[in-house]
Design an enzyme around this catalytic site. Structure first.
Site, PDB file in Angstrom:
ATOM      1  N   SER A 244       0.849  -1.195   0.000  1.00 18.66           N
ATOM      2  CA  SER A 244       0.000   0.000   0.000  1.00 18.66           C
ATOM      3  C   SER A 244       0.880   1.237   0.000  1.00 18.66           C
ATOM      4  O   SER A 244       2.100   1.152  -0.029  1.00 18.66           O
ATOM      5  CB  SER A 244      -0.895  -0.006   1.244  1.00 18.66           C
ATOM      6  OG  SER A 244      -0.105   0.312   2.373  1.00 18.66           O
ATOM      7  N   LYS A 245       0.224   2.372   0.056  1.00 25.42           N
ATOM      8  CA  LYS A 245       0.899   3.676   0.089  1.00 25.42           C
ATOM      9  C   LYS A 245       1.967   3.732   1.179  1.00 25.42           C
ATOM     10  O   LYS A 245       2.978   4.404   1.034  1.00 25.42           O
ATOM     11  CB  LYS A 245      -0.129   4.777   0.376  1.00 25.42           C
ATOM     12  CG  LYS A 245      -0.975   5.086  -0.811  1.00 25.42           C
ATOM     13  CD  LYS A 245      -0.428   6.321  -1.514  1.00 25.42           C
ATOM     14  CE  LYS A 245      -0.989   6.438  -2.895  1.00 25.42           C
ATOM     15  NZ  LYS A 245      -0.011   6.682  -3.906  1.00 25.42           N
ATOM     16  N   ARG A 246       1.686   3.049   2.280  1.00 23.69           N
ATOM     17  CA  ARG A 246       2.633   3.069   3.405  1.00 23.69           C
ATOM     18  C   ARG A 246       4.036   2.651   2.959  1.00 23.69           C
ATOM     19  O   ARG A 246       5.023   3.016   3.558  1.00 23.69           O
ATOM     20  CB  ARG A 246       2.191   2.091   4.495  1.00 23.69           C
ATOM     21  CG  ARG A 246       1.093   2.591   5.398  1.00 23.69           C
ATOM     22  CD  ARG A 246       0.776   1.546   6.443  1.00 23.69           C
ATOM     23  NE  ARG A 246       0.338   0.276   5.853  1.00 23.69           N
ATOM     24  CZ  ARG A 246       0.992  -0.857   5.907  1.00 23.69           C
ATOM     25  NH1 ARG A 246       2.134  -0.928   6.533  1.00 23.69           N
ATOM     26  NH2 ARG A 246       0.520  -1.952   5.334  1.00 23.69           N
ATOM     27  N   GLY A 248       5.532   3.408   0.296  1.00 20.39           N
ATOM     28  CA  GLY A 248       6.115   4.325  -0.701  1.00 20.39           C
ATOM     29  C   GLY A 248       5.343   4.225  -1.997  1.00 20.39           C
ATOM     30  O   GLY A 248       4.154   3.892  -1.986  1.00 20.39           O
TER      31      GLY A 248
END
Ligand code: GLU
Length: 473
Positions: A244-246, A248
């Site tokens: 996910s976005k977490r 990067g």
């Protein structure tokens, strides 16, 4: 295999992330491998969350990756009449029925199930409602939903990647196809479209596997053989959690902006679950097409290894033709130099860079003269006592003609020998003067590309700066 028809069906509620891009790619490769048709369908029935700009972004990202579609894009938001007609047919055939329970009644039933420690399932009271009564209540304006009459037997999904899964009837209730506001639900639109578009293979993320028994039942209710299903394992971040976005960058557009090449990203994505055999890693699109098969896709999750993507990108970068490289570098900003100089600069820096952005960054030294100088380097080499030999180097370089790096190096060595300074105490201040930093490619090759005028100007300005500062202190 008779020519297959596959589809990529993104919901435009976000941009094209890595998982979606891999799904699109596998469908595309499968279609190309078997001379089939790759359909693009935009699942935008969720009007609140779907956005036209996101659709455009998804199409752009696919085009950038080279995943060209043969049909579509179809927009589900433009196909309401098709879903309404399908719902009408299912009702008429008794494969679906109207259910008139109010939200409150359903809520009460849900609570009762919970209190009894059971998983709530719709009780199916609408199943036995006589057709005339159902028609009469609907005509009288009573609110209803349309539910599918589920079979009373297990549903077996024979997945081409995940294997066999059996779903028992009491795990599946008569789910809603059309809501009381007349809007069809996702499961319904997907299956109506897949039937209508003649889809033969559904290749998608494993998160859709739990929906598949519903889809199988729906395909049959719609009078169609279910397609072959192939559910791709999850993509995990380095910490083993769903990517996910977490973690990067996770969107195709972000990788593009970070200077990755589409061919590298495609190659990398292809290997997230599929193995072409013989430990092959770097492949051309044509090779991927000729090797691709559902049999060689593994069911397990794959880890997104950023380092490997960057490595692969570096490999592809070295293979790009110099002319094309300049075009690709343009969006990242190129110094205002003539084309020949830029091509020589690229040739000099390419092997040290792994992304377009890194390369563009490296080429900045051929643009404006440096105004900032790395502090650690200045401490060591920005000393007035080193400026005399640096100026001497400049005047020796001024006499080198043609301005070729081998000759410059001879001249510098001779100067070092004559004056008793080390080559490093000539070269390091020169590096600083020319680029603002001590990290640079082979000095004299760089000087050759910079050109005589720029080189002399920068060295002399640097020496003035150091000596001027020393004088003021
Ligand atoms: N629209 C769904 C999604 O974006 C895909 C549905 C499907 O592939 O069946 O997850």
């Amino acid at each position: 295999m008779t020519s297959p028809r596959v589809r990529f069906a993104p919901s435009p509620t976000g941009s094209l992330h890595v998982g979606g891009a891999r799904t699109a790619l596998y469908n595309w490769l499968f279609a190309r491998r078997h001379s089939g048709i790759f359909v693009l369908r935009i699942e935008d029935t969720d009007v609140e969350r779907s956005r036209r700009e996101l659709t455009d972004q998804i199409l752009d990202a696919m085009t950038w990756l080279g995943l060209t579609w043969d049909e579509g894009p179809y927009f589900q938001s433009e196909r309401s009449a098709i879903y309404a007609a399908a719902a009408g047919r299912l009702l008429a055939e008794g494969r679906a029925y109207r259910a008139f329970e109010t939200a409150d009644e359903l809520e009460a039933a849900r609570k009762a199930a919970e209190a009894a420690g059971k998983v709530y399932r719709y009780g199916g009271s609408g199943r036995s409602l006589p057709r005339e009564e159902s028609d009469r209540r609907a005509a009288a304006g009573e609110k209803f939903v349309i539910r599918l009459r589920m079979p009373d037997e297990p549903i077996v999904v024979q997945d081409a990647v995940q294997g066999r899964a059996e779903f028992l009837p009491d795990a599946l209730d008569d789910f809603i196809l059309v809501r009381s506001d007349g809007n069809p639900v996702y499961h319904f639109t997907v299956c109506v479209d897949d039937v209508e578009m003649g889809i033969t293979h559904v290749i998608r993320g494993v998160d859709h596997l739990p929906n598949t028994p519903k889809h199988v039942a729906l395909f049959r209710a719609l009078g169609a053989e279910p397609p072959v299903f192939a559910h791709l394992g999850m993509i995990l971040g380095p910490d083993g959690k769903k990517l996910s976005k977490r973690h990067g960058a996770a969107g195709a557009e972000e990788f593009r902006a970070a200077g990755y090449l589409p061919e590298a990203l495609v190659n990398f994505l292809a290997l997230l679950g599929w193995s072409p055999g013989e430990d092959r890693e770097r492949m051309s699109l044509q090779e991927m097409i000729s090797l691709f098969s559902l049999e060689r896709i593994g069911p397990s999750p794959s880890r997104f290894d950023h380092e490997k993507l960057t490595w692969l990108n570096g490999q592809f970068l070295q293979a790009v033709a110099p002319g094309r490289l300049l075009t690709l570098l343009e969006p990242f900003g190129l110094p205002a130099r003539d084309r020949e100089t830029l091509e020589r600069a690229v040739a000099l820096h390419l092997s040290r860079c792994r992304t377009l952005r890194e390369l563009a960054q490296a080429l900045r030294i051929y643009g404006d003269d440096p105004t900032e100088f790395e502090a650690a380097g200045m401490k060591k080499f920005g000393k007035p006592e080193l400026m005399t030999s640096l100026r001497a180097l400049a005047s020796r370089l001024a006499a080198v003609e043609p301005f070729a790096h081998a000759k410059m190096e001879d001249v510098a060595r001779a100067l070092a020998a004559e004056t008793g300074v080390s080559l490093g105490s000539l070269a390091q201040p020169a590096r600083l003067a020319l680029t603002g930093s001590l990290a640079s490619p082979p000095l004299f090759e760089m000087i050759e590309v910079l050109g005589k005028e720029t080189t002399l100007r920068r060295i002399l300005a640097f020496a003035d700066r150091i000596e001027g500062r020393a004088g003021a202190s």
